[in-house]
Design an enzyme around this catalytic site. Structure first.
Site, PDB file in Angstrom:
ATOM      1  N   ASP A  13       0.732  -1.172   0.081  1.00  0.00           N
ATOM      2  CA  ASP A  13      -0.118   0.023  -0.182  1.00  0.00           C
ATOM      3  C   ASP A  13       0.875   1.159  -0.074  1.00  0.00           C
ATOM      4  O   ASP A  13       0.346   2.204   0.344  1.00  0.00           O
ATOM      5  CB  ASP A  13      -1.064  -0.041   1.199  1.00  0.00           C
ATOM      6  CG  ASP A  13      -1.836  -1.123   1.182  1.00  0.00           C
ATOM      7  OD1 ASP A  13      -2.188  -1.469   0.104  1.00  0.00           O
ATOM      8  OD2 ASP A  13      -2.301  -1.693   2.621  1.00  0.00           O
ATOM      9  N   LYS A  16       1.669   2.071  -5.063  1.00  0.00           N
ATOM     10  CA  LYS A  16       2.167   1.789  -6.365  1.00  0.00           C
ATOM     11  C   LYS A  16       1.315   2.123  -7.440  1.00  0.00           C
ATOM     12  O   LYS A  16       1.857   2.603  -8.648  1.00  0.00           O
ATOM     13  CB  LYS A  16       2.512   0.239  -6.288  1.00  0.00           C
ATOM     14  CG  LYS A  16       3.534  -0.216  -5.353  1.00  0.00           C
ATOM     15  CD  LYS A  16       3.571  -1.690  -4.962  1.00  0.00           C
ATOM     16  CE  LYS A  16       2.363  -2.221  -4.558  1.00  0.00           C
ATOM     17  NZ  LYS A  16       1.876  -2.083  -2.831  1.00  0.00           N
ATOM     18  N   GLY A  40      -4.618  -4.026  -3.965  1.00  0.00           N
ATOM     19  CA  GLY A  40      -5.609  -3.035  -3.886  1.00  0.00           C
ATOM     20  C   GLY A  40      -4.702  -1.859  -4.391  1.00  0.00           C
ATOM     21  O   GLY A  40      -4.149  -1.353  -3.540  1.00  0.00           O
ATOM     22  N   HIS A  41      -4.836  -1.525  -5.716  1.00  0.00           N
ATOM     23  CA  HIS A  41      -4.048  -0.422  -6.218  1.00  0.00           C
ATOM     24  C   HIS A  41      -4.789   0.964  -6.702  1.00  0.00           C
ATOM     25  O   HIS A  41      -5.657   0.481  -7.569  1.00  0.00           O
ATOM     26  CB  HIS A  41      -3.028  -0.948  -7.378  1.00  0.00           C
ATOM     27  CG  HIS A  41      -2.113  -2.097  -6.857  1.00  0.00           C
ATOM     28  ND1 HIS A  41      -1.156  -2.336  -8.101  1.00  0.00           N
ATOM     29  CD2 HIS A  41      -1.832  -2.446  -5.966  1.00  0.00           C
ATOM     30  CE1 HIS A  41      -0.408  -3.461  -7.074  1.00  0.00           C
ATOM     31  NE2 HIS A  41      -0.866  -3.466  -6.071  1.00  0.00           N
ATOM     32  N   GLN A 222       2.001  -5.995  -3.184  1.00  0.00           N
ATOM     33  CA  GLN A 222       2.235  -6.096  -1.868  1.00  0.00           C
ATOM     34  C   GLN A 222       3.596  -5.455  -1.445  1.00  0.00           C
ATOM     35  O   GLN A 222       3.747  -4.581  -2.416  1.00  0.00           O
ATOM     36  CB  GLN A 222       2.592  -7.709  -1.583  1.00  0.00           C
ATOM     37  CG  GLN A 222       1.212  -8.264  -1.357  1.00  0.00           C
ATOM     38  CD  GLN A 222       0.568  -8.907  -2.704  1.00  0.00           C
ATOM     39  OE1 GLN A 222       1.240  -9.464  -3.557  1.00  0.00           O
ATOM     40  NE2 GLN A 222      -0.700  -8.313  -2.783  1.00  0.00           N
TER      41      GLN A 222
END
Ligand code: GDP
Ligand code: IMO
Ligand code: MG
Length: 421
Positions: A13, A16, A40-41, A222
């Site tokens: 988080d 990215k 979750g990007h 990650q």
């Protein structure tokens, strides 16, 4: 052309998604090499926030090809939901998205097994996102997983049946509630949906791109401290989140790797269990969580917050061969008159070290801090030319400690809130 790699240096988080989207116009291809829907990007532009889980973050750029590599574990049900969400935005997703036939498929039973294993661990649970990541990688390594290319074969259904029966022999010892008929039909509908996309031999595809002079950015998921080998095991994810993972997860040889962009927050966060030496369990941590809106993009869980951890960052830089550093979320520290940076650890035996101890999980670590003056002003409209002196001093301090240039500072979630140094 070389393959550049962009990855998180902390516990995920780091931002990215935002940076891949910012950099995407410079690349012909964006490729995810590991992880799956645990990611979750977040990308933000034109006042809209998008969260991507399995689709690479170059998807909003019409001239960028996006590849889901062989190292990824793909959940077809979540994939379908993601694509349907994107359909509102007038993108030519089918033209720009390519999926490796060698990517591993997450079955509904993998999600159930994730729940069962976490329940069994009780207070020692990993804090998994429960997306079936661990169990699907277990099957891949155990040489019994199903892959995207298998969906094209007549034997897919029987292979599915055989593997799920094996899973049920484990699940029967756990009392979980689920409606298998519903899960199964949802899965097969999603498989049919997936088959409409370009399923490719991505290692050939990417190496042809390299040969023809096209540029590729590998998008990590990650963070390095969640890596299966180098993270705070067992509180990690089940894939290689580091630069080397881009080689195995895409079929790209190490000699083709170019820049390695290491992304870190101006502080630290972690979601899920596991050691976090600089964690702030007090009001300051709460203040950071609020200012940074630190709630998981995938699960909505509150993220644990703390000061920047330089021994951990140095470790990640070493493992990844980082060539450029990008500092995210500097604006979150706007309201902190003093900024602390952990420069070493004091171990239980009194020893001071700037290395991560093997026993990171059980070792009682006390961070040793250096204090710097905060900028105490909003970074909202800051540019390269009017950066507050204290921010400049913080960046110079980090650069000196980490021995890698910092080439970008992010001052807000939007694409435009980015300072290139
Ligand atoms: P990723 O998993 O590394 O892509 O990061 P996430 O999207 O899970 O989490 C990063 C969060 O911080 C998202 O909500 C972003 O919109 C947000 N974000 C990214 N860069 C910045 C920044 O510079 N400042 C602030 N305040 N938020 C940011
Ligand atoms: P992005 O790509 C932050 C964490 C989970 C848990 C551990 C194992 O958005 O940075 P898993 O679901 O893989 O079994 O969970 O890893 N985790 C993440 N934390 N960002 C992520 O991805 C994460 N993906 C997994 O919280 O502690
Ligand atoms: Mg995330």
């Amino acid at each position: 052309m070389k393959v550049d790699v962009l990855l998180g240096l902390q516990w995920g988080d780091e931002g990215k998604g935002k940076i891949v989207d910012v950099l995407a116009p410079k690349y012909d291809v964006i490729a995810r090499f590991q992880g799956g829907p645990n990611a979750g990007h977040t990308l933000e532009f034109d006042g809209i926030k998008h969260v991507l889980h399995q689709i690479p973050s170059g998807i909003f750029r019409s001239n960028t090809k996006n590849v889901v590599g062989n190292g990824v574990v793909l959940d077809p049900v979540i994939f379908r939901a993601e694509i349907e969400k994107l359909s509102k935005f007038n993108l030519d997703v089918k033209k720009n998205l390519f999926i490796s036939k060698k990517a591993t498929i997450i079955l509904p039973t993998h999600r159930l097994l994730d729940q069962a294993y976490e329940k069994e661990k009780g207070e020692h649970k990993i804090g998994s996102t429960l997306k079936g990541i661990g169990p699907s990688y277990q099957d891949k390594i155990g040489r019994q997983g199903l892959r995207v290319g298998d969906t094209l074969s007549d034997t897919f259904k029987s292979k599915f049946k055989k593997l799920t029966e094996l899973h049920f022999s484990i699940l029967k010892n756990h009392d979980l509630e689920y409606n298998w008929e519903e899960l199964e039909s949802q899965f097969f509908e999603a498989i049919e949906f997936l088959k409409q996309f370009e399923l490719i031999d991505s290692e050939y595809f990417l190496n042809k791109e390299i040969k023809s002079g096209n540029s590729i950015l590998a998008e990590g998921a990650q963070g390095s401290l969640l890596d299966i080998d180098f993270g705070s095991y067992p509180f990690v994810t089940s894939s290689s989140t580091v630069t080397a993972g881009a080689c195995t997860g895409l079929g790209v040889a190490p000699c083709h790797i170019g820049e390695v962009f290491g992304i870190f927050k101006a502080y630290s966060t972690r979601v899920g269990s596991g050691p976090f030496p600089t964690e702030l369990l007090d009001e300051e941590g709460e203040k950071m969580r609020k200012a940074g809106n630190e709630f998981g993009s995938t699960t909505g869980r509150p993220r644990r917050c703390g000061w920047i951890d330089l021994p951990a960052l140095k470790y990640s830089i070493m493992i990844n061969g980082v060539t450029k550093l990008l500092m995210m979320k500097a604006d979150v520290l706007d309201g902190f008159p003093i900024i602390k940076a952990c420069t070493s650890y004091k171990l239980a035996n009194g020893k001071i070290t700037d290395s991560l101890p093997y026993e990171l999980v059980n070792e009682k670590i006390t961070p040793v801090y250096t204090e710097l003056k905060g900028w105490n002003t909003s970074l909202k409209n800051i540019t390269k030319d009017n950066m507050p002196l204290e921010l400049f001093a913080y960046v110079s301090f980090l650069k000196k400690e980490l021995e890698v240039p910092i080439t970008l500072i992010s001052t807000g979630p939007d694409r435009l809130q980015t300072i290139h140094l």
